[in-house]
Design a protein around this motif. Structure first.
Motif, short mmCIF file in Angstrom:
data_model
loop_
_atom_site.label_atom_id
_atom_site.label_comp_id
_atom_site.label_asym_id
_atom_site.label_seq_id
_atom_site.Cartn_x
_atom_site.Cartn_y
_atom_site.Cartn_z
N ARG A 11 30.35 45.85 34.61
CA ARG A 11 29.36 45.50 34.27
C ARG A 11 27.36 45.44 34.75
O ARG A 11 27.80 45.93 36.21
CB ARG A 11 28.71 44.06 34.33
CG ARG A 11 29.49 43.36 35.91
CD ARG A 11 29.34 42.48 35.95
NE ARG A 11 29.45 42.00 37.80
CZ ARG A 11 30.50 41.55 38.19
NH1 ARG A 11 31.53 39.77 37.48
NH2 ARG A 11 30.48 41.02 39.52
N LYS A 12 26.71 45.87 34.09
CA LYS A 12 25.51 45.65 34.77
C LYS A 12 25.31 45.39 36.48
O LYS A 12 25.43 43.96 36.24
CB LYS A 12 24.07 45.57 33.76
CG LYS A 12 24.10 46.06 32.48
CD LYS A 12 22.64 45.65 31.77
CE LYS A 12 23.36 46.00 29.95
NZ LYS A 12 22.09 45.81 29.94
N ASN B 155 24.03 43.74 24.77
CA ASN B 155 23.61 42.81 25.31
C ASN B 155 23.59 42.52 26.49
O ASN B 155 24.21 42.64 27.59
CB ASN B 155 23.84 41.71 24.29
CG ASN B 155 23.63 42.11 22.95
OD1 ASN B 155 22.77 43.13 22.67
ND2 ASN B 155 24.98 41.38 21.59
N GLU B 156 22.91 41.37 27.13
CA GLU B 156 22.73 40.98 28.31
C GLU B 156 23.97 40.32 28.07
O GLU B 156 24.56 39.50 28.01
CB GLU B 156 21.36 40.13 28.48
CG GLU B 156 20.42 40.66 28.64
CD GLU B 156 19.89 41.69 30.54
OE1 GLU B 156 20.56 40.88 31.03
OE2 GLU B 156 19.13 42.76 29.71
#
Length: 356
Positions: free
Chosen positions: A354-355, A279-280
């Motif tokens: 993290r992205k 998820n974001e």
């Protein structure tokens, strides 16, 4: 942490002596294991104050005079025993061979899983395949066959795997749950110990285990008997098949001592699919034993040698990684390392990714 610098004062005599240790290393290993398994070391320990003659060791262990003699003389050369006034005594090193859990876990793993197959190490290096694996079974990788190994080999493999990971669990749980999340994808969940530990630690988290069918079958059987079974679900897949998608909708992904089972390119592929499964605002937590992040040279040495288990026995293309090599792959997969926490358990590192 700097290890293995060029020796500055090593003499030719020292170097040649070390080379003999290397030449006879397989003999040293088997002799040490035999001194342990025959009860000779234990017998010497029970008479540590007075020492024992060869004849006394022979009588108490039931091993022939010849067998006692050759093993004790080998033990002298490798520093497991010493002799004074024709009586033999056990050294501090022998105490660790006899009693240290880490030493015994490592020794049993090498003997039961790796020893015969390592004869094919050079072929494995040249061919890029685990050419020693057929000594255990007819599989492409060892992971396909873990559920099919004889009980004593399963015991040695899982004790080796769990000794290091289980010691890291308390610190790892405290570390990752500083971050808020409700759903966790546990990739390479193995026997389910981590999934159970997570759901017990945090009563609001749900865990999905993703692994090969054989592994999940073992895990389901164990987890079904726990009080948290209703908060753990399962997703069967072959992670190396890039045509098979990962399940989506997770706040966090956990991989412990898992990505070291794959090559650089395979790790990047797995991480890219993790990116799409999150998820974001989600995070990937990766726990590994990087050999360059160890406190002690002996630990780094052990990890470097363990790499060759992967080469000859496990899959032919993975290893225990240097952290810089690994973090470069993480970045290439689209993540940034938000935090690096060293010294978890017996030398683990957690990368919180993290992205970008």
């Amino acid at each position: 942490m700097q290890f293995f610098n060029a020796p500055s004062e090593e003499t030719a005599l020292d170097a040649r002596s070390k080379a003999q240790w290397i030449a006879f290393a397989p003999v040293v290993f088997q002799a040490a294991k035999s001194l342990r398994n025959t009860g000779i070391l234990k017998t010497l320990e029970t008479h540590k104050a007075t020492g024992m003659t060869m004849e006394e060791v022979e009588k108490e262990t039931g091993i022939s005079h010849y067998g006692v003699r050759v093993l004790l003389e080998a033990g002298l050369g490798m520093g497991l025993v010493y002799v004074e006034d024709e009586k033999y005594y056990m050294t501090k090193t022998a105490y660790f061979v006899l009693h240290d859990e880490m030493t015994n876990v490592n020794m049993n793993f090498i003997h039961d899983i790796c020893y015969h197959g390592l004869h094919k190490l050079e072929e494995s290096i040249r061919n890029g395949r685990p050419e020693g694996l057929p000594t255990l079974g007819n599989w492409n990788t060892i992971y396909e066959g873990l559920s099919k190994l004889p009980p004593h080999q399963q015991k040695s493999w899982f004790e080796f795997d769990h000794f290091y990971s289980d010691n890291a669990f308390p610190g790892a749980l405290r570390t990752i749950f500083k971050t808020q999340f409700k759903t966790l994808l546990d990739i390479g969940g193995n026997t389910g110990k981590w999934a159970v530990a997570c759901t017990r630690y945090n009563p609001e988290v749900d865990v999905t285990m993703m692994d090969l069918p054989g592994q999940l079958g073992l895990a389901k059987e164990r987890i079904s008997k726990t009080e948290v079974a209703d908060r753990i679900s399962y997703f069967e897949t072959n992670i190396l098949d890039e045509s098979l998608p990962f399940p989506k909708g997770f706040d966090a992904i956990w991989m412990s001592q898992f990505l070291d089972c794959f090559s650089d390119a395979e790790i990047e592929s797995i991480l890219k699919r993790c990116y799409n499964a999150l998820n974001e605002g989600g995070h990937v937590f990766i726990m590994e034993t990087f050999w360059d992040r160890q406190k002690f040279e002996a630990a780094a040495f052990s990890l470097q040698q363990t790499s060759l288990y992967f080469t000859a026995m496990a899959n032919g293309n993975s290893q225990m990684y240097h952290s810089d090599v690994f973090k470069k792959i993480v970045v290439e997969a689209g993540f940034e390392v938000a935090e690096q926490i060293d010294n978890i358990g017996l030398g683990h590192t957690i990368l919180k990714c993290r992205k970008k």
